[in-house]
Scaffold this active site. Structure first.
Site, short mmCIF file in Angstrom:
data_model
loop_
_atom_site.label_atom_id
_atom_site.label_comp_id
_atom_site.label_asym_id
_atom_site.label_seq_id
_atom_site.Cartn_x
_atom_site.Cartn_y
_atom_site.Cartn_z
N HIS A 369 -0.01 -8.57 -10.29
CA HIS A 369 -0.45 -9.19 -11.47
C HIS A 369 0.73 -9.34 -12.33
O HIS A 369 1.33 -8.78 -12.66
CB HIS A 369 -1.64 -8.46 -12.13
N GLU A 382 -5.46 -11.59 -17.81
CA GLU A 382 -5.45 -12.95 -17.35
C GLU A 382 -6.26 -13.95 -18.39
O GLU A 382 -5.80 -15.08 -18.92
CB GLU A 382 -5.75 -13.39 -15.84
N ARG A 385 -4.28 -15.35 -21.20
CA ARG A 385 -3.81 -16.96 -21.12
C ARG A 385 -4.99 -17.79 -20.78
O ARG A 385 -4.71 -19.03 -21.45
CB ARG A 385 -3.04 -16.86 -19.76
N ARG A 406 -1.85 -16.15 -9.27
CA ARG A 406 -1.06 -14.84 -9.77
C ARG A 406 0.07 -14.71 -8.93
O ARG A 406 1.37 -14.21 -9.50
CB ARG A 406 -1.89 -13.66 -9.39
N HIS A 508 -1.58 -5.10 -8.08
CA HIS A 508 -2.80 -5.11 -8.68
C HIS A 508 -3.78 -5.15 -7.71
O HIS A 508 -4.83 -4.21 -7.79
CB HIS A 508 -2.99 -6.24 -9.50
N HIS A 509 -3.99 -5.93 -6.56
CA HIS A 509 -4.99 -5.87 -5.51
C HIS A 509 -4.62 -5.91 -4.13
O HIS A 509 -3.61 -6.66 -3.97
CB HIS A 509 -6.03 -7.42 -6.11
N ARG A 548 -5.86 -13.46 -4.22
CA ARG A 548 -6.98 -13.12 -4.92
C ARG A 548 -7.30 -13.93 -6.24
O ARG A 548 -6.20 -13.98 -7.00
CB ARG A 548 -7.73 -11.96 -5.17
#
Ligand code: SIN
Length: 574
Positions: A369, A382, A385, A406, A508-509, A548
């Site tokens: 991220h 996010e 933004r 990302r 992050h993911h 993602r």
């Protein structure tokens, strides 16, 4: 006589000094103590009577909402033990350590020596083999959703969670839940479709996604918003995250964080419908006969092991973003990266399914991220933004369309001097998104009356930053970004005060995981269904492909959580 008067004066001064020192920390038999928690000072008042802790009151606390149960748990065990030498709470170690330290501080100030009570040494009452229809492993967003659905469909459900608190990583989800064709979009005149959502998700995932799973996610997303709303969630605010063609990220009114809200709603609902939740209960082995899973062996907080036999098992254990070794084993260049994940995201399911020949997909696809505060692992959503913030480098210049996906934004940041960037926004953006208030409270934001003052404070070139903001505002007015082709520019940055926060990428993911089909059934390497085994959420792979999109994790866990819960309950009824 003169001598006695002198002693009297000394005694008086002594008493005054004692009184002054004690008065900041003592009221009658109540003593104040404090310690630093995860988000700031935790202050407690401890009432001690006859060498026994009678009451502990928390008078200052900046920790996240989901730690409420942690406070109760630690305080209850301190009072029960009459000692602050108690265990920390798994999943909330920093917060629980701080509560313990604050109580120790108060007890020390009291000067009272407590006599700890002996534990009765009894094993947990529930540490015995049991059986149910559906057992769900992991009480994050996916597990809670699946549990409610299965219970509402008539199954007897046990939901186990290795941490002391429920919610898992969902507790930290901020930006929102992506859904297409919802009543909230329609009310706001947003034109979206299942097909557009599908296309955005496939494109964001570099077409590596499993198209059938993405299709289902997009088709069921509006229904998921309805389902959650009917159970008490507020998802009426709609914004945008990177890679989306239209506004489809649903969140609570005013732009509050979605995750903590959903966990609260789902936890309450799960209890209301009668899901049995066993926290501090870790799955250590899946019970199976051949290719058929029929339960799980667990271990409780006291180390007792027992079996929960079930007609169906749902894995909802999350990803492995907090397991550095596992991350690095798939992607060595991520060594030393921070993570936005809670401590529970350790990829436990991969080990649990080892003997079942389960297929793992996309394990190397690990997302960073781009807006995480360096050294603090604090995620700046996010949505900041999405609601108008820009990113600048140390020269005060923009370097990317801030709403690119990302992977693209993270890569661009790493190419800048210092490998980080500054997120810049104004009061317009702050007022549009209440999630920002938390960042302000935590002291993460640099604030200034003018863009020049902001540049000076963060030590970037002031002339350049002023030029950047001016030209960006021109793009907003013209509705065309001729520099980076950003298509979503919500607001000019022209309302003081102005804000900046340094950000960089962090893990992050984890997009990879267990292969599932559209029934959320787990699939083996030779393409067979593992009988009785379902999975939902970040533990699975295929939905997000190589990357993602923001807002798709919460859509995934709730949509596939519902599907897994429904099908597991259906199987149990057969
Ligand atoms: C964010 O709010 O930026 C994180 C939420 C998500 O990953 O979808």
């Amino acid at each position: 006589m003169k001598y006695l008067r002198k002693i009297g004066v000394f005694l008086l001064i002594g008493l005054m000094i004692f009184g002054m020192t004690a008065c900041g920390s003592k009221k009658g038999n109540t003593f104040t103590g404090e310690a630093k928690g995860k988000n700031g000072t935790i202050k407690v008042e401890v009432t001690i009577d006859n060498k026994e802790i009678k009451k502990i009151k928390v008078v200052e606390n900046h920790e996240s909402e989901f730690t409420k149960d942690t406070f109760k748990k630690v305080i209850d065990s301190i009072i029960e033990a009459n000692s602050a030498d108690v265990d920390t709470v798994s999943g909330a170690t920093l917060t629980s350590s701080a509560i313990i330290a604050a109580v120790k501080d108060a007890v020390k100030k009291s000067g009272i020596e407590l006599t700890p009570k002996k534990s009765n040494g009894q094993a947990s009452a529930k540490a015995e083999n049991t059986s149910t229809d559906v057992v769900i492993i992991g009480a994050g967003g996916a597990g809670l959703t699946a549990a409610i659905q299965a219970k509402e469909d008539g199954a007897k459900v046990i939901l186990i969670e290795k941490n002391a608190v429920v919610g898992g990583n969902t507790n930290f989800a901020t930006g929102g839940l992506n859904a297409a064709g919802t009543k909230y979009q329609k009310e706001k005149g947003i034109k979206d479709s299942v097909d557009l959502f599908y296309k955005d998700t496939m494109k964001g995932g570099k077409n590596k996604n499993n198209p059938d799973l993405v299709k289902l996610l997009a088709e069921k997303s509006a229904e998921t918003v309805e389902w959650l709303t009917e159970r008490g969630a507020d998802l009426s605010d709609v914004g945008r995250m990177g890679g989306a063609s239209v506004n489809r990220t649903h969140r609570p009114t005013g732009g509050a964080a979605v995750g903590a809200h959903l966990v609260k709603v789902l936890d309450k609902k799960a209890k209301e419908v009668g899901v049995e939740i066993r926290t501090e209960t870790k799955a250590i082995e899946l019970l199976a006969e051949g290719n058929k899973v029929n339960g799980v062996k667990v271990q409780d907080a006291k180390g007792n092991k027992y079996e929960i036999n079930a007609k169906a098992v749902i894995l909802a254990t999350g990803g492995f973003g907090a397991n550095q070794d596992m991350v690095v084993s798939y992607r060595s260049e991520l060594k030393g990266f921070g993570t936005t994940n809670g401590p529970g995201a350790t990829g436990d399911a991969v080990k649990l399914v080892e003997k079942l020949n389960v297929e793992l997909v996309d394990m190397k696809e690990i997302q960073s991220h781009p807006t995480v505060v360096p050294g603090k692992s604090k995620l700046i959503t996010e949505a900041v933004r999405g609601n108008g913030a820009i990113l600048v480098n140390r020269d005060g210049k923009r370097f990317i369309d801030e709403l690119q996906t990302r992977d693209v934004v993270s890569k661009a940041e790493l190419e800048q001097k210092g490998k980080t960037a500054y997120l810049i926004f104004d009061q317009n953006v702050r007022e549009s998104l209440s999630a920002i208030e938390k960042y302000h409270k935590l002291g993460l934001l640099t604030e200034a009356k003018t863009v020049k003052e902001l540049a000076d404070k963060i030590k970037v070139n002031a002339d350049e930053l002023e030029k950047t903001v001016k030209s960006y505002n021109g793009f907003v007015q013209a509705k065309k970004d001729t520099e980076f082709q950003r298509s979503n520019m919500k607001t000019e940055l022209n309302k003081a005060p102005y804000y900046a926060v340094e950000v960089g990428p962090a893990v992050h993911h984890t997009m990879g995981g267990l292969k599932i089909n559209t029934d959320a059934k787990v699939i083996t390497k030779d393409g067979k269904v593992v009988e009785g085994l379902f999975a939902a959420g970040e533990v699975t792979g295929g939905v997000h492909g190589a990357n993602r999109l923001g807002g798709n994790a919460v859509a995934d866990i709730t949509t596939f959580g519902r599907i897994a819960g429904k099908n597991a309950a259906g199987l149990a009824k057969k």
